[in-house]
Design an enzyme around this catalytic site. Sequence first.
Site, PDB file in Angstrom:
ATOM      1  N   ASP A  56      -5.727  10.921  -3.100  1.00 43.33           N
ATOM      2  CA  ASP A  56      -5.610  10.676  -1.665  1.00 43.33           C
ATOM      3  C   ASP A  56      -4.175  10.800  -1.160  1.00 43.33           C
ATOM      4  O   ASP A  56      -3.929  10.692   0.043  1.00 43.33           O
ATOM      5  CB  ASP A  56      -6.199   9.311  -1.279  1.00 43.33           C
ATOM      6  CG  ASP A  56      -5.611   8.141  -2.058  1.00 43.33           C
ATOM      7  OD1 ASP A  56      -5.059   8.367  -3.149  1.00 43.33           O
ATOM      8  OD2 ASP A  56      -5.709   6.994  -1.575  1.00 43.33           O
ATOM      9  N   HIS A  57      -3.234  11.064  -2.071  1.00 38.03           N
ATOM     10  CA  HIS A  57      -1.826  11.218  -1.682  1.00 38.03           C
ATOM     11  C   HIS A  57      -1.287  12.637  -1.897  1.00 38.03           C
ATOM     12  O   HIS A  57      -0.206  12.948  -1.412  1.00 38.03           O
ATOM     13  CB  HIS A  57      -0.957  10.223  -2.459  1.00 38.03           C
ATOM     14  CG  HIS A  57      -1.233   8.802  -2.102  1.00 38.03           C
ATOM     15  ND1 HIS A  57      -0.433   8.061  -1.265  1.00 38.03           N
ATOM     16  CD2 HIS A  57      -2.258   7.983  -2.451  1.00 38.03           C
ATOM     17  CE1 HIS A  57      -0.946   6.845  -1.124  1.00 38.03           C
ATOM     18  NE2 HIS A  57      -2.056   6.775  -1.838  1.00 38.03           N
TER      19      HIS A  57
ATOM     20  N   HIS B 141      -2.670   2.980   5.207  1.00 36.94           N
ATOM     21  CA  HIS B 141      -3.410   3.070   3.946  1.00 36.94           C
ATOM     22  C   HIS B 141      -4.537   2.047   3.885  1.00 36.94           C
ATOM     23  O   HIS B 141      -4.648   1.251   2.963  1.00 36.94           O
ATOM     24  CB  HIS B 141      -2.449   2.891   2.753  1.00 36.94           C
ATOM     25  CG  HIS B 141      -3.025   3.387   1.458  1.00 36.94           C
ATOM     26  ND1 HIS B 141      -3.633   2.546   0.561  1.00 36.94           N
ATOM     27  CD2 HIS B 141      -3.096   4.620   0.914  1.00 36.94           C
ATOM     28  CE1 HIS B 141      -4.037   3.228  -0.484  1.00 36.94           C
ATOM     29  NE2 HIS B 141      -3.732   4.509  -0.288  1.00 36.94           N
TER      30      HIS B 141
ATOM     31  N   HIS C 195       2.268  -0.406  -8.764  1.00 41.32           N
ATOM     32  CA  HIS C 195       0.888   0.063  -8.653  1.00 41.32           C
ATOM     33  C   HIS C 195       0.346   0.244 -10.069  1.00 41.32           C
ATOM     34  O   HIS C 195       1.047  -0.044 -11.049  1.00 41.32           O
ATOM     35  CB  HIS C 195       0.854   1.372  -7.856  1.00 41.32           C
ATOM     36  CG  HIS C 195      -0.511   1.793  -7.409  1.00 41.32           C
ATOM     37  ND1 HIS C 195      -1.469   0.901  -6.983  1.00 41.32           N
ATOM     38  CD2 HIS C 195      -1.083   3.028  -7.321  1.00 41.32           C
ATOM     39  CE1 HIS C 195      -2.564   1.569  -6.648  1.00 41.32           C
ATOM     40  NE2 HIS C 195      -2.361   2.858  -6.854  1.00 41.32           N
TER      41      HIS C 195
ATOM     42  N   HIS D 136       2.988   8.909  -5.505  1.00 42.82           N
ATOM     43  CA  HIS D 136       2.341   8.999  -6.812  1.00 42.82           C
ATOM     44  C   HIS D 136       1.275  10.088  -6.736  1.00 42.82           C
ATOM     45  O   HIS D 136       1.126  10.744  -5.703  1.00 42.82           O
ATOM     46  CB  HIS D 136       1.745   7.652  -7.228  1.00 42.82           C
ATOM     47  CG  HIS D 136       0.674   7.131  -6.331  1.00 42.82           C
ATOM     48  ND1 HIS D 136       0.886   6.826  -5.001  1.00 42.82           N
ATOM     49  CD2 HIS D 136      -0.639   6.848  -6.558  1.00 42.82           C
ATOM     50  CE1 HIS D 136      -0.220   6.378  -4.450  1.00 42.82           C
ATOM     51  NE2 HIS D 136      -1.174   6.394  -5.386  1.00 42.82           N
TER      52      HIS D 136
ATOM     53  N   ASP E 169       0.495   1.705  -1.695  1.00 43.64           N
ATOM     54  CA  ASP E 169      -0.040   1.494  -3.035  1.00 43.64           C
ATOM     55  C   ASP E 169       0.875   0.631  -3.907  1.00 43.64           C
ATOM     56  O   ASP E 169       1.475   1.103  -4.872  1.00 43.64           O
ATOM     57  CB  ASP E 169      -0.315   2.835  -3.732  1.00 43.64           C
ATOM     58  CG  ASP E 169      -1.442   3.591  -3.066  1.00 43.64           C
ATOM     59  OD1 ASP E 169      -1.341   3.838  -1.852  1.00 43.64           O
ATOM     60  OD2 ASP E 169      -2.417   3.935  -3.751  1.00 43.64           O
TER      61      ASP E 169
ATOM     62  N   HIS F 106      -2.217  10.088  -7.176  1.00 45.27           N
ATOM     63  CA  HIS F 106      -3.632   9.890  -6.903  1.00 45.27           C
ATOM     64  C   HIS F 106      -4.063  10.898  -5.827  1.00 45.27           C
ATOM     65  O   HIS F 106      -3.263  11.281  -4.959  1.00 45.27           O
ATOM     66  CB  HIS F 106      -3.902   8.465  -6.441  1.00 45.27           C
ATOM     67  CG  HIS F 106      -3.924   7.482  -7.579  1.00 45.27           C
ATOM     68  ND1 HIS F 106      -3.787   6.127  -7.396  1.00 45.27           N
ATOM     69  CD2 HIS F 106      -4.076   7.670  -8.927  1.00 45.27           C
ATOM     70  CE1 HIS F 106      -3.850   5.512  -8.574  1.00 45.27           C
ATOM     71  NE2 HIS F 106      -4.024   6.425  -9.505  1.00 45.27           N
TER      72      HIS F 106
END
Length: 303
Positions: free
Chosen positions: A65-66, A265, A138, A61, A206, A63
């Site tokens: 941090d990814h 994670h 998520h 996805h 997530d 976000h």
Amino acid sequence: MLDVCLLGTGGMMPLPGRWLTSLMARLGGSSLLIDCGEGTQVAIRQKGWSMNPIDTICFTHYHGDHIGGLPGLLLSMGNSDKTSPVTLIGPKGLEKVVNSLRIIAPGLPFPIHFHELEKPEEEIEINGYQLKAFRVNHNVVCYGYSIAVPRGGRFFVEKAQENQVPMKLWSRLQKGEVIEQEGRVYTPEMVIGPARQGIKLTYCTDTRPTQSLVENAVDSDLLICEGMYGEKDKQEKAAEKKHMTFYEAAEVAKAAKVKEMWLTHYSPSMLQPENYMRQVRKVFPQTFPGKDGKSCTLEFPEE
């Protein structure tokens, strides 16, 4: 065989000694990345692997941090004289998101192909393995991925002779060709046995526990699964933020009958995940705490 390295295990923000989420897998001369959080290219260098062979990058996805490490990674790949194409795979909106990030990474020397996921599940054959994307639960659209490396059947001389297959055709039939010669059709089944057990890796972050994750992780040699929290009093927070606890991840691994699970994670507050393993292993004994640089080689089972 499939080389696997968990490059980063952090969620939300990086910490000293813990980069953000990323996984790298190598098969032959092909390298695949899943997610690209901050620090990914540093982690690749620390591992001693090369960025140049990366030809597929999957995103769970969008976000930060990814995906926040992508522009720098692309620039470094370009500086490594890479010219071969790179395929990017992710939820709908991928091309728009990546092109926005590429404002600071323009003029790459290699083409980028986009594959946007829109269905709940989608299978993609690429570079010798079978990639399966599956939607999870998520607070934004998010996918998990399974990588399967199939293994063909064994070649049997006796079978070829019994079916009166000319020796000069054996190697071509082993490669999957169907050959018509002198009025007769020769098929691979005339010289090889049934397909053998391959290799399977499943990666998911997530999400809340979902049936789609259990079903797609079934019989995986390795499940790398999010475990945001180890503290049992964080159950409500995990549900609210659409994440999983260590214990929920262990229940998923147990239900999917995987051989081994690595947790990843982690919440920034989770400094020592190994402290929770004794209790988690009561649910699923083959649970291990992931850490940056943790790696293994998945091999075809012995016959």
